[in-house]
Every structure is written in C-alpha cells, then in structure tokens.
Design a protein around this motif. Structure first.
Motif, short mmCIF file in Angstrom:
data_model
loop_
_atom_site.label_atom_id
_atom_site.label_comp_id
_atom_site.label_asym_id
_atom_site.label_seq_id
_atom_site.Cartn_x
_atom_site.Cartn_y
_atom_site.Cartn_z
N ASP A 165 -36.46 89.05 -11.69
CA ASP A 165 -35.40 88.74 -11.11
C ASP A 165 -34.51 90.00 -10.69
O ASP A 165 -33.74 89.70 -9.95
CB ASP A 165 -34.68 87.39 -11.60
CG ASP A 165 -36.13 86.32 -11.55
OD1 ASP A 165 -36.77 86.51 -10.83
OD2 ASP A 165 -36.17 85.76 -12.74
N GLN B 224 -29.46 85.81 -20.64
CA GLN B 224 -28.83 84.95 -20.42
C GLN B 224 -27.87 84.81 -19.53
O GLN B 224 -27.14 84.17 -18.73
CB GLN B 224 -28.29 84.90 -21.72
CG GLN B 224 -28.61 83.35 -22.49
CD GLN B 224 -27.63 82.64 -23.26
OE1 GLN B 224 -26.83 83.56 -24.19
NE2 GLN B 224 -27.78 81.73 -24.24
N TYR C 206 -26.68 86.83 -17.06
CA TYR C 206 -27.76 87.14 -15.59
C TYR C 206 -28.27 85.21 -15.22
O TYR C 206 -28.01 84.56 -13.92
CB TYR C 206 -29.18 87.78 -15.24
CG TYR C 206 -30.00 87.37 -14.60
CD1 TYR C 206 -29.45 88.12 -13.07
CD2 TYR C 206 -30.80 87.33 -14.60
CE1 TYR C 206 -29.54 87.52 -12.15
CE2 TYR C 206 -31.58 86.78 -12.99
CZ TYR C 206 -31.16 87.01 -11.84
OH TYR C 206 -31.93 86.99 -11.38
N TYR C 207 -29.27 84.62 -15.79
CA TYR C 207 -29.49 83.42 -16.06
C TYR C 207 -28.65 82.47 -15.90
O TYR C 207 -28.09 81.59 -14.59
CB TYR C 207 -30.94 82.76 -17.32
CG TYR C 207 -31.51 83.42 -16.49
CD1 TYR C 207 -32.72 84.13 -15.41
CD2 TYR C 207 -32.79 83.91 -17.93
CE1 TYR C 207 -33.84 84.60 -15.61
CE2 TYR C 207 -33.83 85.23 -18.01
CZ TYR C 207 -34.10 85.36 -16.35
OH TYR C 207 -35.57 85.56 -16.40
N GLU D 233 -26.72 82.45 -12.61
CA GLU D 233 -27.88 81.90 -11.37
C GLU D 233 -28.22 80.49 -11.28
O GLU D 233 -28.08 79.90 -9.89
CB GLU D 233 -29.58 82.67 -11.37
CG GLU D 233 -29.18 84.32 -11.05
CD GLU D 233 -28.89 84.85 -10.02
OE1 GLU D 233 -29.78 83.27 -8.90
OE2 GLU D 233 -27.86 85.58 -9.30
#
Length: 174
Positions: free
Chosen positions: A114, A150, A152-153, A156
């Motif tokens: 990603d 973490q 980044y997620y 998102e």
C-alpha cells in the motif's frame, strides 16, 4: 658455482617469492575484511554521515548485516518484507564498549503493497573477527516500523470513515 647450486638458488628464490605473494594476498584479505576494533572495549564511531573509518568491504558488510536484520524483523501480513522492498537510507556503526559487539542504527524505506514507510531501527551486532563471514548474531532490536505502519493504517481507516460519512451525508441530504 656449479649448475646444481645455481638451480637450487633459483628454486629457493621462486619458492620464497610464491610464499611472499600468497602471504601478501592473505594479509591484504585480512586487512580489508577484519572487524574493526574487534577486541576493543572503547566506544567509538566507525561510520556515520561525517566519519568513515572503514574499508569499502567492511562498510558493505555492515550495510548487508543491517539489511538482513531488517529483512528478518519486518513483517507485513505475517510475511517477511522482501529484500528488494527495503531501500537503504543511512547507517551508523559504533563500536560498543563490549568486545566483538557493535551498536548499529539503520534507517531505511520499506515498501508494502500500500505505501512506503521510512523507519529506523537499532540493534547490537556481534560478529566474528572477519566480516567476510556471513554468520552473525544480533540482540536488543528496536524499531519504529510497526508504529509507522500502524499510523498509516489508522490514517487510511480515518480517510475511509470520512469518505463514508461524506457519502452518507450526501445520500441523506438529497
């Protein structure tokens, strides 16, 4: 002098020459691959952005060690990150105050399916006296890789929730 003595002197000279050449090659190989300050208990920086006390071979060995540690430690979806997905950024090699051990700080970029995450890690490396040897041990590994992943997620997820909220608001406002 007779021919026999001359032949013995020539053969002896050739043998001494071969021994010197082989010894010189071995000495050179030892010099470029030996672990710097291996038995020292004095803390000192060996490689940084401003200091470079290493041969090219030593430098390459430390980069390879750092890269291998990152490859074995960084996992995404329970799989190790592929070697080609780790891009080296910077390396700090410091001789620790313990014999045979080096403190390493390594910064790299890790590509996931990603995104690309810039992360740093630190660990203590224990090598053999020759860096030509691929075997090494490491301990005290720490990294911000999982924190960055973490983050980044979570960002998102927040974007997805915001997009869903906007879509629902538009749907219900009509």
């Amino acid at each position: 002098m007779d021919k026999k003595k001359i032949l013995q002197i020539i053969l002896l000279s050739i043998m001494i020459g071969i021994i010197c050449i082989v010894g010189g090659i071995k000495l050179h190989d030892w010099y470029i691959w030996h672990a710097p300050a291996y038995n020292s208990t004095e803390k000192q920086v060996l490689l940084s952005s401003k200091i470079d006390k290493l041969t090219d071979e030593q430098k390459n060995a430390f980069w390879e060690y750092a890269h291998a540690v990152a490859h074995s430690e960084f996992k995404v979806d329970d799989e190790n990150v592929a070697n080609e997905d780790i891009e080296d950024e910077s390396l700090l090699v410091e001789k620790s105050n313990k014999k045979h051990k080096y403190d390493i700080s390594y910064v790299c970029k890790v590509k996931t399916s990603d995104t690309t995450i810039k992360c740093s890690s630190k660990f203590t490396l224990e090598t053999h006296s020759s860096l030509k040897d691929d075997e090494f041990k490491y301990s005290n590994f720490t990294s911000n890789f999982y924190d960055k992943l973490q983050e980044y997620y979570y960002s998102e997820i927040e974007k997805s929730i915001s997009d869903l909220s906007d879509t629902l608001s538009e749907y219900y406002s009509d």
